[in-house]
Write a protein that holds these residues in place. Structure first.
Motif, PDB file in Angstrom:
ATOM      1  N   THR A  30       0.800  -1.214   0.000  1.00  0.00           N
ATOM      2  CA  THR A  30       0.000   0.000   0.000  1.00  0.00           C
ATOM      3  C   THR A  30       0.838   1.273   0.000  1.00  0.00           C
ATOM      4  OG1 THR A  30      -1.678   1.221   1.252  1.00  0.00           O
ATOM      5  CG2 THR A  30      -0.198  -0.155   2.524  1.00  0.00           C
ATOM      6  N   ASP A  31       0.252   2.335  -0.544  1.00  0.00           N
ATOM      7  CA  ASP A  31       0.820   3.678  -0.408  1.00  0.00           C
ATOM      8  C   ASP A  31      -0.128   4.499   0.466  1.00  0.00           C
ATOM      9  OD1 ASP A  31      -1.272   4.082  -2.168  1.00  0.00           O
ATOM     10  OD2 ASP A  31      -0.130   5.317  -3.562  1.00  0.00           O
ATOM     11  N   GLY A  57      -2.086   6.803   2.863  1.00  0.00           N
ATOM     12  CA  GLY A  57      -1.803   8.186   3.217  1.00  0.00           C
ATOM     13  C   GLY A  57      -1.869   9.131   2.036  1.00  0.00           C
ATOM     14  N   SER A  58      -1.765   8.617   0.817  1.00  0.00           N
ATOM     15  CA  SER A  58      -1.863   9.476  -0.368  1.00  0.00           C
ATOM     16  C   SER A  58      -3.309   9.878  -0.628  1.00  0.00           C
ATOM     17  CB  SER A  58      -1.325   8.753  -1.606  1.00  0.00           C
ATOM     18  OG  SER A  58       0.043   8.508  -1.449  1.00  0.00           O
ATOM     19  N   ASP A  59      -4.208   8.988  -0.271  1.00  0.00           N
ATOM     20  CA  ASP A  59      -5.633   9.192  -0.473  1.00  0.00           C
ATOM     21  C   ASP A  59      -6.344   8.280   0.514  1.00  0.00           C
ATOM     22  OD1 ASP A  59      -8.000  10.084  -1.574  1.00  0.00           O
ATOM     23  OD2 ASP A  59      -7.496   9.534  -3.624  1.00  0.00           O
ATOM     24  N   ASP A  70      -6.720   3.519   0.328  1.00  0.00           N
ATOM     25  CA  ASP A  70      -5.940   2.440   0.955  1.00  0.00           C
ATOM     26  C   ASP A  70      -6.270   2.281   2.436  1.00  0.00           C
ATOM     27  OD1 ASP A  70      -4.842   2.085  -1.513  1.00  0.00           O
ATOM     28  OD2 ASP A  70      -2.802   2.554  -0.944  1.00  0.00           O
ATOM     29  N   THR A  95       4.658  -1.002   2.831  1.00  0.00           N
ATOM     30  CA  THR A  95       4.342   0.361   2.421  1.00  0.00           C
ATOM     31  C   THR A  95       5.386   0.834   1.423  1.00  0.00           C
ATOM     32  OG1 THR A  95       5.545   1.280   4.303  1.00  0.00           O
ATOM     33  CG2 THR A  95       3.187   0.926   4.581  1.00  0.00           C
ATOM     34  N   THR A 131       6.445   4.028  -1.814  1.00  0.00           N
ATOM     35  CA  THR A 131       6.430   5.397  -2.320  1.00  0.00           C
ATOM     36  C   THR A 131       6.917   6.349  -1.237  1.00  0.00           C
ATOM     37  OG1 THR A 131       4.543   4.743  -3.689  1.00  0.00           O
ATOM     38  CG2 THR A 131       5.084   7.046  -3.691  1.00  0.00           C
ATOM     39  N   GLN A 150       8.150   8.516   1.713  1.00  0.00           N
ATOM     40  CA  GLN A 150       7.863   8.441   3.147  1.00  0.00           C
ATOM     41  C   GLN A 150       7.281   7.087   3.556  1.00  0.00           C
ATOM     42  OE1 GLN A 150       5.361  11.896   3.512  1.00  0.00           O
ATOM     43  NE2 GLN A 150       7.114  13.210   3.975  1.00  0.00           N
ATOM     44  N   ARG A 204       4.243   6.040   6.271  1.00  0.00           N
ATOM     45  CA  ARG A 204       3.076   5.277   5.806  1.00  0.00           C
ATOM     46  C   ARG A 204       2.907   4.011   6.649  1.00  0.00           C
ATOM     47  NH1 ARG A 204       1.430   7.422   0.869  1.00  0.00           N
ATOM     48  NH2 ARG A 204       2.964   8.753  -0.132  1.00  0.00           N
ATOM     49  N   ASP A 217      11.507   4.304  -0.564  1.00  0.00           N
ATOM     50  CA  ASP A 217      10.879   5.612  -0.755  1.00  0.00           C
ATOM     51  C   ASP A 217      10.808   6.002  -2.218  1.00  0.00           C
ATOM     52  OD1 ASP A 217      10.262   6.294   1.902  1.00  0.00           O
ATOM     53  OD2 ASP A 217      12.272   7.082   2.253  1.00  0.00           O
TER      54      ASP A 217
END
Length: 70
Positions: free
Chosen positions: A8-9, A11-13, A16, A36, A38, A40, A44, A66
């Motif tokens: 998962t990424d 925290g971006s949206d 997730d 986690t 991407t 940071q 995440r 990252d």
């Protein structure tokens, strides 16, 4: 029982986080771990950990890279 590894990424949206909350609530889902990715990745992982704690579940969480490897 369905075994799941969630990459998962978070925290971006919101998508997730909703997915993780859904998986944590499913009795027929065995969440084996969370990775986690991407920017940071460690932050995440902390977000995923917070959701797991709220759900009362202990799930191994591993922050990934990252940045893209290639």
């Amino acid at each position: 029982m369905t075994k799941v590894l969630l990459d998962t990424d978070i925290g971006s949206d919101i998508d997730d986080a909703v997915c993780l909350a859904y998986l944590l609530a499913q009795p027929e889902c065995e969440l084996l771990g969370i990775t986690t990715v991407t920017g940071q990745a460690a932050e995440r992982a902390m977000m995923a950990s917070a959701l797991c704690k709220v759900a009362g579940k202990e799930v191994p969480i591993f922050p990934g890279a990252d940045d893209p490897l290639l």
